[in-house]
Design an enzyme around this catalytic site. Sequence first.
Site, PDB file in Angstrom:
ATOM      1  N   LYS A 298      45.791 149.561 106.718  1.00  0.00           N
ATOM      2  CA  LYS A 298      45.569 150.956 107.087  1.00  0.00           C
ATOM      3  C   LYS A 298      44.186 151.416 106.643  1.00  0.00           C
ATOM      4  O   LYS A 298      43.629 150.866 105.699  1.00  0.00           O
ATOM      5  CB  LYS A 298      46.609 151.842 106.370  1.00  0.00           C
ATOM      6  CG  LYS A 298      48.023 151.721 106.888  1.00  0.00           C
ATOM      7  CD  LYS A 298      48.946 152.655 106.108  1.00  0.00           C
ATOM      8  CE  LYS A 298      50.375 152.530 106.591  1.00  0.00           C
ATOM      9  NZ  LYS A 298      50.594 153.008 107.969  1.00  0.00           N
TER      10      LYS A 298
ATOM     11  N   ARG B 265      60.588 148.482 110.665  1.00  0.00           N
ATOM     12  CA  ARG B 265      61.626 148.027 111.603  1.00  0.00           C
ATOM     13  C   ARG B 265      62.099 146.624 111.272  1.00  0.00           C
ATOM     14  O   ARG B 265      63.229 146.266 111.591  1.00  0.00           O
ATOM     15  CB  ARG B 265      61.099 148.152 113.037  1.00  0.00           C
ATOM     16  CG  ARG B 265      59.935 147.281 113.371  1.00  0.00           C
ATOM     17  CD  ARG B 265      59.168 147.771 114.597  1.00  0.00           C
ATOM     18  NE  ARG B 265      58.387 148.972 114.308  1.00  0.00           N
ATOM     19  CZ  ARG B 265      57.659 149.622 115.212  1.00  0.00           C
ATOM     20  NH1 ARG B 265      57.612 149.194 116.466  1.00  0.00           N
ATOM     21  NH2 ARG B 265      56.959 150.690 114.869  1.00  0.00           N
TER      22      ARG B 265
END
Length: 496
Positions: free
Chosen positions: A274, A348
Amino acid sequence: MDSIKIDFGTLEQPEGGDLVVFTDDALALGPSVTERFGAVGDILRRAAPGERFKGKAASALVIPAPAGLDRVDRLVVIGLGPASEREKQDWRAIGGVLAGKVGGRQATVVGDLPGLDHPADAMAEIALGARLRAYKFDTYKTKKKDDSEPDTATRITFAVAEPSACRRADRRRAGLADGVNLARDLVNEPPNVLFPAEFARRTQALSKLGVEVEILDEEDLRRIGMRALLAVGQGSGHGSRVAIMRWNGGDADAAPLAFIGKGVCFDSGGISIKPSGGMEDMKGDMAGAAAVVGLMHALASRKAKANVVGVIGITENMPDGNAQRPGDIIRTLSGQTVEMVNSDAEGRLVLADALWYVQERFKPAFMIDLATLTGAIIVALAQEHAGLFSNNDELADRLAAAGRSTGEKVWRMPLAPEYDKLIDSRFADMKNTGGRHGGSITAAQFLQRYVKDTPWAHLDIAGTGMNAPQTETNKSWASGWGVRLLDQLVRDHYES
Ligand code: BES
Ligand code: MN
Ligand code: ZN
């Protein structure tokens, strides 16, 4: 955690501190105030115009040391707005305003709320709002910012007509407030302190309430085959864990309700790292798991008559020589394969194995997962609603209703087979991202591939669980979002 003590009693002479009274928008006070503290009406009518106080809902007026009130230091007047709207009053916000005004002091609240169908519940909701407002996370502050910050406990006595009814209504909510504040603590903790093993260790405190806690370590996870969850953590120096919390308050043979949480203690993005601006916020990427722990605390505290299992996948997403690479193909616990194309879509993967595990082992009546899953849900809904995805209309409607009554609101988003093509992979059964369009939907669509026909709902809480909007009942970065919503859902529909 919080430093507030709340009790209910009958109206005696206030022992100093604040006297708190309620007023409507006509500046009319309740009967016991008029009877016992005749001077208050006068003082209020004189002070209100200068302070532009009009008795609006959740407004407050503080009048220092009014003459004519023995042993009272300050008079705190809380507005309730029009008397005609009393039944749908936001009592928690009123409690928040109240605690905000009397923070760090002693207060006697004259609990006059005439004309209500359930005055004890209203009073207990005020107390709940006060407890939520009183929460502070200052573990790491060695100095106080300024002298106005109270360092003494707030002590509030509600003087009411029926103290025992209020106390009963309050008892359930006291454990609920502790559950919310526990979730807040976990989310606010820095990631060097709350790494996966430490998070797992803290869940063990629930055993004092009668919750059975089981911790799976890396070796267990490997043996079981939770390879997707392990893949997320393989670049971290900290081992991954799964914590399983069971509360058996229902019929012995009743299928449990299952709550599953994403517990990424820090999400750097991994090799798909990020940008550095704001990355510190990613300590909150375990807010879903924290909400599950807080919920288990709340349910066990009030001895909920339901069988409930909470399962949280706890790991850390870091870049490293051992970290997973874009292009890696993982065989998940379900047997389905995933081409991992972006290591920042890690939540996920954690949930895929956790959902499958819960479904196979516990055969639950439903599964609800909570996850700070996508930035895209913040683009869609800002911080006012969590995204709700579900394969079951009844469960979705019940969640929406619980959201309206608790103020933890959800907004239903679509699931549909047409979205599936976005996560099709050239090399494996699916890839772990679907590109920029509908990012929250493709994430949910991915999760659905790990759910068979169990009723299931997914709550994307990236916008609501952390970096939270400041309200009268939340002044914390971590909101503890979801604990009250799910406690209400269980209470409304699933207790025997
Ligand atoms: N933990 C983040 C989502 C998030 C973003 C939570 C902002 C709270 C605030 C999640 O793991 C993530 O990085 N999602 C990516 C998915 C993308 C790579 C498909 C995102 O939202 O950008
Ligand atoms: Mn991520
Ligand atoms: Zn994440």
